[in-house]
Motif scaffolding. Sequence first.
Motif, PDB file in Angstrom:
ATOM      1  N   UNK A 278       0.828  -1.076   0.028  1.00 47.93           N
ATOM      2  CA  UNK A 278       0.074  -0.027  -0.190  1.00 47.93           C
ATOM      3  C   UNK A 278       0.843   1.205  -0.028  1.00 47.93           C
ATOM      4  N   UNK A 279       0.571   2.090  -1.002  1.00 41.12           N
ATOM      5  CA  UNK A 279       1.675   3.140  -1.130  1.00 41.12           C
ATOM      6  C   UNK A 279       0.909   4.624  -1.263  1.00 41.12           C
ATOM      7  N   UNK A 280      -0.437   4.412  -1.632  1.00 39.19           N
ATOM      8  CA  UNK A 280      -1.349   5.645  -1.739  1.00 39.19           C
ATOM      9  C   UNK A 280      -1.899   5.952  -0.569  1.00 39.19           C
ATOM     10  N   UNK A 281      -2.482   6.959  -0.445  1.00 33.74           N
ATOM     11  CA  UNK A 281      -3.133   7.614   0.833  1.00 33.74           C
ATOM     12  C   UNK A 281      -4.468   6.879   0.842  1.00 33.74           C
ATOM     13  N   UNK A 282      -4.941   6.579   2.197  1.00 33.23           N
ATOM     14  CA  UNK A 282      -5.931   5.931   2.688  1.00 33.23           C
ATOM     15  C   UNK A 282      -6.947   6.864   3.369  1.00 33.23           C
ATOM     16  N   UNK A 283      -8.132   7.085   2.933  1.00 36.29           N
ATOM     17  CA  UNK A 283      -9.148   7.962   3.557  1.00 36.29           C
ATOM     18  C   UNK A 283      -9.835   7.164   4.746  1.00 36.29           C
ATOM     19  N   UNK A 284      -9.911   7.953   5.763  1.00 41.24           N
ATOM     20  CA  UNK A 284     -10.473   7.271   7.053  1.00 41.24           C
ATOM     21  C   UNK A 284     -11.965   7.181   6.891  1.00 41.24           C
ATOM     22  N   UNK A 285     -12.506   6.072   7.548  1.00 41.72           N
ATOM     23  CA  UNK A 285     -14.110   5.898   7.477  1.00 41.72           C
ATOM     24  C   UNK A 285     -14.474   5.590   8.841  1.00 41.72           C
ATOM     25  N   UNK A 286     -15.629   5.274   9.012  1.00 38.84           N
ATOM     26  CA  UNK A 286     -16.215   4.760  10.401  1.00 38.84           C
ATOM     27  C   UNK A 286     -16.312   3.196  10.178  1.00 38.84           C
ATOM     28  N   UNK A 287     -15.714   2.377  11.020  1.00 41.31           N
ATOM     29  CA  UNK A 287     -15.792   1.088  11.192  1.00 41.31           C
ATOM     30  C   UNK A 287     -16.885   0.716  12.200  1.00 41.31           C
ATOM     31  N   UNK A 288     -17.898  -0.103  11.500  1.00 43.71           N
ATOM     32  CA  UNK A 288     -18.869  -0.448  12.246  1.00 43.71           C
ATOM     33  C   UNK A 288     -19.311  -1.704  12.455  1.00 43.71           C
ATOM     34  N   UNK A 289     -19.820  -2.220  13.599  1.00 39.89           N
ATOM     35  CA  UNK A 289     -20.181  -3.682  13.893  1.00 39.89           C
ATOM     36  C   UNK A 289     -21.543  -3.768  14.604  1.00 39.89           C
ATOM     37  N   UNK A 290     -22.200  -4.650  13.886  1.00 38.61           N
ATOM     38  CA  UNK A 290     -23.620  -5.109  14.732  1.00 38.61           C
ATOM     39  C   UNK A 290     -23.346  -5.929  15.710  1.00 38.61           C
ATOM     40  N   UNK A 291     -23.956  -5.510  16.949  1.00 40.40           N
ATOM     41  CA  UNK A 291     -23.838  -6.429  18.166  1.00 40.40           C
ATOM     42  C   UNK A 291     -24.635  -7.772  17.981  1.00 40.40           C
ATOM     43  N   UNK A 292     -24.328  -8.997  17.914  1.00 34.71           N
ATOM     44  CA  UNK A 292     -24.959 -10.066  17.706  1.00 34.71           C
ATOM     45  C   UNK A 292     -25.483 -10.395  18.791  1.00 34.71           C
ATOM     46  N   UNK A 293     -24.621 -10.525  19.798  1.00 37.44           N
ATOM     47  CA  UNK A 293     -25.158 -10.999  21.468  1.00 37.44           C
ATOM     48  C   UNK A 293     -24.518  -9.987  22.380  1.00 37.44           C
ATOM     49  N   UNK A 294     -25.143  -9.810  23.539  1.00 33.98           N
ATOM     50  CA  UNK A 294     -24.383  -8.954  24.536  1.00 33.98           C
ATOM     51  C   UNK A 294     -25.059  -9.549  25.848  1.00 33.98           C
ATOM     52  N   UNK A 295     -24.257  -9.833  26.925  1.00 30.30           N
ATOM     53  CA  UNK A 295     -24.845 -10.098  28.225  1.00 30.30           C
ATOM     54  C   UNK A 295     -24.697  -9.082  29.074  1.00 30.30           C
ATOM     55  N   UNK A 296     -24.083  -7.968  28.545  1.00 26.16           N
ATOM     56  CA  UNK A 296     -23.864  -6.680  29.450  1.00 26.16           C
ATOM     57  C   UNK A 296     -24.304  -5.625  28.875  1.00 26.16           C
ATOM     58  N   UNK A 297     -24.875  -4.378  29.765  1.00 27.17           N
ATOM     59  CA  UNK A 297     -25.457  -3.354  29.114  1.00 27.17           C
ATOM     60  C   UNK A 297     -24.826  -2.710  28.025  1.00 27.17           C
ATOM     61  N   UNK A 298     -25.362  -2.027  27.159  1.00 22.92           N
ATOM     62  CA  UNK A 298     -24.899  -1.060  26.023  1.00 22.92           C
ATOM     63  C   UNK A 298     -25.551  -0.153  25.871  1.00 22.92           C
ATOM     64  N   UNK A 299     -25.373   0.826  24.990  1.00 24.95           N
ATOM     65  CA  UNK A 299     -25.956   2.108  24.757  1.00 24.95           C
ATOM     66  C   UNK A 299     -26.829   1.857  23.539  1.00 24.95           C
TER      67      UNK A 299
END
Length: 996
Positions: A278-299
Motif C-alpha cells: 500500500x503506497x497511496x493515501x487511505x481515507x478514514x472511515x467509520x468502521x461499524x459492527x452489529x452487536x450480535x449478542x451481549x450479556x452486558x449493558x450497552x447504549x
Amino acid sequence: MGETQPDPAEAAVELDVGDAAIATETEREKIDVMGIWAHPDDDAGFTTPCGVWHDLYGVRCGIIMATRGEGGSNSVGSEAGPDLGLRRENEDRTSHVRSGTVDIFNLDRVDFYYNTSAPLTAKVWDAEETLRRTVRIIRETQPEILVGSTPSLAAGHGNHQYAQGRMVWEAAAAAADPNMFPEQLTGPGAVETWRVKKILAGGQTQGTGGTVGPNCNAGFTPAATNPFTVVGTWTGYDSPYTWAEGNLAGQAAGFAKTWAQVGREGARAHPTQARTMQTALVDPTCLRYGVSQSIVPMQPNGSPASANDDAVLYGAVVADPGGLPLGSEFSISVEDYFEAAGEPFTATVGLRSGDGQLAGGSVNLDVPDGWEVSGPVEIDGISDEELVEATFTVTPAPDAAPAVYKLAAGFTGDGVTAYNDTRIELVAPVEGRFQRWGTAAEYEQWTRDHDAYVGGRSVAVARIGAGETVTVPVEVTNRSAGTESGAVALALPDGFTVDAASKPFSGLAPGETTTIEFVVTHADPTDPGSRTVTITATTTSGVGTSTEKLTVYVVPSVVIPHLDAAPTIDGIADELYAGATIDVGTRWEGAACAVDGVDCGDGGVARLGWHDDALYAQIHVTDDVASAASTPDRCFGHWLVDSVELLLDAQGDSIDTSSTFKLGMFPFTDDPEGTNGNGADGPCWSRDADNHQGFSTGPLAETVEGGLNAVGVEVAVDVARLADGTYAGGGYDLEVKVPLSALPAAVGPTSAAPTGDATLNDVDPEYLGLNITPYDSDTQDFIGQTRTAWSAFGSQQSEPYRWGHAYLDGYVPPADRPTEAAEAIIPDTALLGVQSPQTISQSATRGGTISGVQPSDAMTITEVKIQQQKVRISYRSDEAGTVRVFLWKGDATFIPVWTSSCAGDVYGFEACSPSDGATPPWAPDMSGRLLASFEEVIDAGKGSVTVPLDGDVRAALAADARILVSYAEEQSQDTASGDGVNAWSFPIEARAPGRG
C-alpha cells in the motif's frame, strides 16, 4: 579515550544464556477483544480497529487463526505446505504488529481445498479437537469480546462458515461450561471457565447518518430492516507512526499517519496471496459492527453515548455510561426465536451486579408498535451472585408482517440506567417452506442447536436436469394455538409442469409439521441449462397465508452412448464418438473472453462415450494465447493456467466434493527433459479437491498418500504452441480415459434418459454428475482469467449439485462395486505450532500453551551451554517426545514482508522509491532470522541435544539473539492430538573473557 570493546564476532567473546521464559511458568496476559478467523488475511479488517482501540483505550486484541493457509497459492515464492504456512504466519503477524496485536494463536488445522461446506470443514478439522483448543485459548486469555463474521452459507468458503462463523458461538458457550473439557481446569497450566460478554459476528450494520470524524456514530440510525444495535469507531485518529522522508504518497515527512493508513498498510501485508504494498493515501472511515449478542449493558442507537468511538467496549471492557459497574450483567432472552403473529410468548430480562449489592428499580421491555407487552416489572435489588429476573409476556400484532424484530430491555434505578436488546423472527402462523437438504438443512439444525440466529435462514434451492422429473417437498408447520387445515399451491415458470397445482393438508395440530410432495417436470431435454428459475409455494390456512420462493438450478443433461470399441487416446476425435457434442464454452467466472470464440468460449466442445467399464472424453478448447507452463512439481492449481477439469459424481448425490472425482489436466508443462513420463513438455494431470486429491501422473504420483489415486487414467493432447505464444489452430485438443473403477463409488446403473414427459420419466432419476470446465489464462505469471463449463454456474467447482446429469446408455457396474464413497483422503499439510519459532517465542514469553493444546511439565531443561562449535541443551524428561531447537536473531513478533528504501523503516511498510514493495528473500532462513534449527526424538530420562555451530552463526548469536525450544510429548492412542507441549526462550548474553 574510552575502553576498546572486543568485536563480538571474535572467538574470544563468550556466549551464555540468561534466565529462560517458560510457557508453563509465564502468566498469560489478558486479551480484551479476540477475533477468530480461518486463514491469514481473513483478518485484514481487524488491523485498523485494533490499532485505534489499543492506542486510544489501551485495549489488547488477539487473534485465533484456525489455519496458516498452507493450502493457498503462493504468488512470490516456491514454498508450499508447511513451508508456506510458516511464511503466511509471519505475514499475518507482521500485518498486525503496529496495531499492538502480537498475540496470534494458531490452531494447526489443515488448510485443505476450497469448499462451501461447514460440516466438511468440521469433519476434516476434527470439530471436537478444534473446539477444545479454541476453548483453552479463550480460558487462558479471558477475552471480553469475540469478533468474527457470519456463520451462514452466505460466507461462502466452508472454512469461513466454520471458523469465523460457527466457532465464535460454539467456543463462547463451551468456554463458560465446566462440563466442557474439564481436563483444562486441573493440572499444569490449569485454567478457569470464562464467559465472553459480547459477540460481534453476524450482526448487520446497514443504516444512515453518522459523522465523518471522531465519535463517528453520532447521528447514525440503523435501517428499518436492521434489528441490530450498531457501534462504530473512527479510523482517522493519528497513529504513533509517521510518514517517511520522500514517501511516494507525497505526504509531509514526520507527520502522523492515520490509523486508517496504518491499518490498510498492514492489511495488504500478504504478498504470497498476490497483495501489493500500500503506497497511496487511505481515507478514514467509520468502521461499524452489529452487536450480535451481549450479556452486558450497552447504549441504544440514538443515545448521546452511542456516538462514542469506544461504545463497542461498553459494559465489557469499560463500564457502561448508564452507571452499572463493570462486570454487571444485563441480558434478555426469549422463549423461542421463531414466533407467530398474534401468538403470545415470554421474554426474560436478567440482572446481576458486577460489584456488590445494588438498589432495585424498574425493568421495562419495548416492543414494536402495535404489539402488546406486560410490565414494567419492579425489582427490589440486584445481587452480585444470583441473577435477578423479570419476565414479560409479548403478543405480536395479529397483522404483523413476517420479519426479524428487535425487543429492547431497559432498567431505571437509583441514578442508574441500562439497555440491551435481542431479536425474534416473526413467521406466518401456518408456514410452508420448501424442504431443505444438504448443507442448508445442516445449517438450520446448527442454528437451532446453538441458538445462533444471526445469519438468517437458508435460501431454498433445488436442481433439475433438462427433461427430468423430480419430487419437490414443502414442509408445513403450525405455530398457531389451534389445529389448522389448508392447502399448498405451486406457481411454476414456463416449461415446467406439476402433478397438481395445489394439494391440501388437514388436522395439523399446534407445533406439528407435515410434508406435502409435488412432482415437477422440466419439459425440454435439449435445454442447455446453466440458468436458474423460480418456483413459488403459497400456503393458505384459516389463520393466513405464507409464501416462499425456491431457486431451481436447471442443469444440462446428456446421454453418454456405448462405444463400439475403445478409442485410441491420442487427443484427436475419431468416428467412434457417436454421440452429440456438448458445449463447454459458457463462461461461469472470470473475465469475459476478449473475443468470444477466439480468446476462449464459443467452439469449446466435448465428445463422450463409454466402453468396457471406462469413460472416454475428447475435448476441444478454443484459445488463442498459451498460458504459463507449470513444472511437473506444480501440476496442481490448474485454475492458474490453461487447463481442463473433468468432474464426476458417481452416484449424483454428493453434498460436497469429498466424495467425487475431479481431474485437472494440463495440456503442456515446463518439462523439456520429459521427467514426468509424458514426453518433452508433455501434459500432466492431478486430482484436486475431491475424494483423493494429489499428483496423478509421473514420479510424483508415487508420493500421494494412499496412492496411486488415478489408476488407469490416460490423458493425451494434440497441441502446438507457436513461437509468438499462440496456439496453432486457435486452441488445443485433449482426450482422457477414466476407468470407472477409479471413481469413489459405483456409477449407476443410471435411469432411462429424461424425455420431458412426466408419464415416461423416472421420478428422481439416477444419474452420473458430470461437468467439464476449461480454464483460460493468457498470462505468464500464473494468474487465471476466464472459466467456462458445460454446466456453467458460479461455485460449481465446489458444489456437485450444480453439475450436469449424464445417463450412461446400457451401462451396469460390477455387482461388487460399493455404492458409497470411501472416506476421503485429505493430506494433513498443516504446520504444527511446535515447529514455528514465532509461535514458540510467543508461548514462552507471553504465556499460554502452544496451539491451544494441553501444556506439559514432563520435560525440564537443566542446562543450556553455548560452545565454540555447538549448542548443547541438557534435559530431564518423564515422557518420551520430540524436542525442537531454533537459534533465532531479532524480533520474533514480525519479519518485514516488503523491501523499503526509506531511512529508518523498521517494519518495512514505507515506500520512498518505485522499486520499493518487492518481497525480500524468505527461504531458507526466514529472511535471516532463523540461524539454525534442530529436531530430535527423545526417550524418557536424562539426555542432551546439540545444535552444530559454524563461525558465522556463532558470531550472529552475539547480539539480539535467543534460543527457542519446544517439546511435544509422544502421542498415544488414548490422548488427544497434540497434548503435552511446552516452550522455552533463552536470551543469549555476550561478554568478553574476564568481564562481568
